[in-house]
Motif scaffolding. Sequence first.
Motif, short mmCIF file in Angstrom:
data_model
loop_
_atom_site.label_atom_id
_atom_site.label_comp_id
_atom_site.label_asym_id
_atom_site.label_seq_id
_atom_site.Cartn_x
_atom_site.Cartn_y
_atom_site.Cartn_z
N ALA A 181 0.66 -1.29 0.13
CA ALA A 181 0.05 0.13 0.00
C ALA A 181 0.96 1.27 -0.12
CB ALA A 181 -1.08 -0.05 1.25
N LEU A 182 2.02 1.34 0.54
CA LEU A 182 2.91 2.46 0.54
C LEU A 182 3.91 2.40 -0.48
CD1 LEU A 182 3.51 2.23 4.54
CD2 LEU A 182 2.18 4.06 3.26
N ASN A 183 3.87 1.52 -1.48
CA ASN A 183 4.71 1.30 -2.59
C ASN A 183 6.09 0.82 -2.19
OD1 ASN A 183 2.76 1.52 -4.63
ND2 ASN A 183 2.63 3.70 -4.07
N LEU A 184 6.39 0.12 -1.07
CA LEU A 184 7.70 -0.12 -0.63
C LEU A 184 8.14 -1.33 -1.43
CD1 LEU A 184 7.27 0.37 3.30
CD2 LEU A 184 8.40 1.95 1.57
N ASN A 185 9.37 -1.48 -1.84
CA ASN A 185 10.06 -2.41 -2.37
C ASN A 185 10.29 -3.42 -1.07
OD1 ASN A 185 12.07 -4.33 -3.03
ND2 ASN A 185 12.53 -3.01 -4.79
N ALA A 186 9.51 -4.74 -0.88
CA ALA A 186 9.79 -5.47 -0.03
C ALA A 186 10.93 -6.19 0.01
CB ALA A 186 8.42 -6.49 -0.16
N SER A 187 11.58 -6.32 -0.95
CA SER A 187 13.04 -6.91 -1.00
C SER A 187 14.00 -6.15 -0.34
CB SER A 187 13.34 -7.44 -2.57
OG SER A 187 12.36 -8.47 -2.82
N LYS A 188 14.00 -4.87 -0.87
CA LYS A 188 14.77 -3.84 -0.11
C LYS A 188 14.81 -3.77 1.33
CE LYS A 188 16.23 -1.49 -4.62
NZ LYS A 188 16.34 -0.35 -5.12
N ALA A 189 13.37 -3.64 1.56
CA ALA A 189 13.14 -3.50 3.01
C ALA A 189 13.42 -4.72 3.83
CB ALA A 189 11.54 -3.29 3.23
#
Length: 87
Positions: free
Chosen positions: A29-37
Amino acid sequence: MPSTAHARNPKRRPVNLTIREDILSDAKALNLNASKAAEAGIEAAIKQAREENWLAENREAIGAHNQRVAESGPLLVPDWADDHGAL
Protein backbone atom coordinates in the motif's frame (compact mmCIF):
# COMPACT_ATOMS: atom_id res chain seq x y z
CA MET A 1 34.40 -11.47 8.89
CA PRO A 2 32.17 -10.91 5.81
CA SER A 3 31.20 -7.34 5.19
CA THR A 4 27.64 -6.11 4.79
CA ALA A 5 28.87 -2.79 3.44
CA HIS A 6 27.05 -1.60 0.39
CA ALA A 7 28.91 -2.71 -2.69
CA ARG A 8 28.59 -0.80 -5.91
CA ASN A 9 26.87 -3.68 -7.75
CA PRO A 10 26.14 -6.32 -5.13
CA LYS A 11 25.21 -9.77 -6.35
CA ARG A 12 21.61 -10.59 -5.61
CA ARG A 13 20.18 -14.03 -5.10
CA PRO A 14 16.49 -14.90 -5.13
CA VAL A 15 15.25 -16.44 -1.88
CA ASN A 16 11.92 -17.44 -0.42
CA LEU A 17 10.86 -15.59 2.72
CA THR A 18 7.77 -15.94 4.85
CA ILE A 19 6.44 -12.53 5.83
CA ARG A 20 3.27 -11.70 7.77
CA GLU A 21 0.42 -10.80 5.43
CA ASP A 22 -0.41 -7.54 7.22
CA ILE A 23 3.17 -6.30 6.90
CA LEU A 24 3.36 -7.23 3.24
CA SER A 25 -0.01 -5.58 2.60
CA ASP A 26 1.10 -2.34 4.31
CA ALA A 27 4.36 -2.34 2.35
CA LYS A 28 2.49 -2.78 -0.91
CA ALA A 29 0.00 0.00 0.00
CA LEU A 30 2.95 2.32 0.64
CA ASN A 31 4.71 1.28 -2.59
CA LEU A 32 7.67 -0.07 -0.66
CA ASN A 33 10.06 -2.53 -2.24
CA ALA A 34 9.64 -5.55 0.04
CA SER A 35 12.93 -7.09 -1.07
CA LYS A 36 14.91 -3.94 -0.26
CA ALA A 37 13.07 -3.50 3.04
CA ALA A 38 13.78 -7.12 4.02
CA GLU A 39 17.42 -6.71 3.01
CA ALA A 40 17.73 -3.56 5.12
CA GLY A 41 16.16 -5.33 8.11
CA ILE A 42 18.48 -8.31 7.77
CA GLU A 43 21.47 -6.00 7.44
CA ALA A 44 20.42 -4.13 10.61
CA ALA A 45 20.01 -7.45 12.46
CA ILE A 46 23.51 -8.52 11.35
CA LYS A 47 24.99 -5.23 12.59
CA GLN A 48 23.23 -5.56 15.96
CA ALA A 49 24.30 -9.19 16.39
CA ARG A 50 27.93 -8.31 15.60
CA GLU A 51 27.85 -5.46 18.11
CA GLU A 52 26.38 -7.73 20.80
CA ASN A 53 28.97 -10.44 20.04
CA TRP A 54 31.82 -7.92 20.20
CA LEU A 55 30.60 -6.59 23.55
CA ALA A 56 30.25 -10.12 24.95
CA GLU A 57 33.72 -11.10 23.72
CA ASN A 58 35.30 -7.95 25.17
CA ARG A 59 33.24 -7.56 28.36
CA GLU A 60 36.10 -8.62 30.65
CA ALA A 61 38.63 -6.25 29.05
CA ILE A 62 36.14 -3.36 29.08
CA GLY A 63 35.43 -4.01 32.76
CA ALA A 64 39.13 -4.11 33.59
CA HIS A 65 39.73 -0.87 31.70
CA ASN A 66 36.82 0.86 33.43
CA GLN A 67 38.07 -0.31 36.83
CA ARG A 68 41.58 0.97 36.11
CA VAL A 69 40.20 4.36 35.03
CA ALA A 70 38.00 4.51 38.15
CA GLU A 71 40.97 3.75 40.39
CA SER A 72 43.74 5.67 38.61
CA GLY A 73 42.03 8.11 36.30
CA PRO A 74 42.56 8.43 32.57
CA LEU A 75 46.04 7.92 31.12
CA LEU A 76 45.97 11.34 29.49
CA VAL A 77 44.23 14.31 31.06
CA PRO A 78 43.62 17.31 28.78
CA ASP A 79 44.87 20.69 29.97
CA TRP A 80 41.32 22.00 30.18
CA ALA A 81 40.12 19.28 32.61
CA ASP A 82 39.77 20.11 36.27
CA ASP A 83 42.33 19.01 38.89
CA HIS A 84 40.64 15.61 39.29
CA GLY A 85 40.61 14.80 35.57
CA ALA A 86 36.90 15.48 35.15
CA LEU A 87 36.06 16.65 31.68
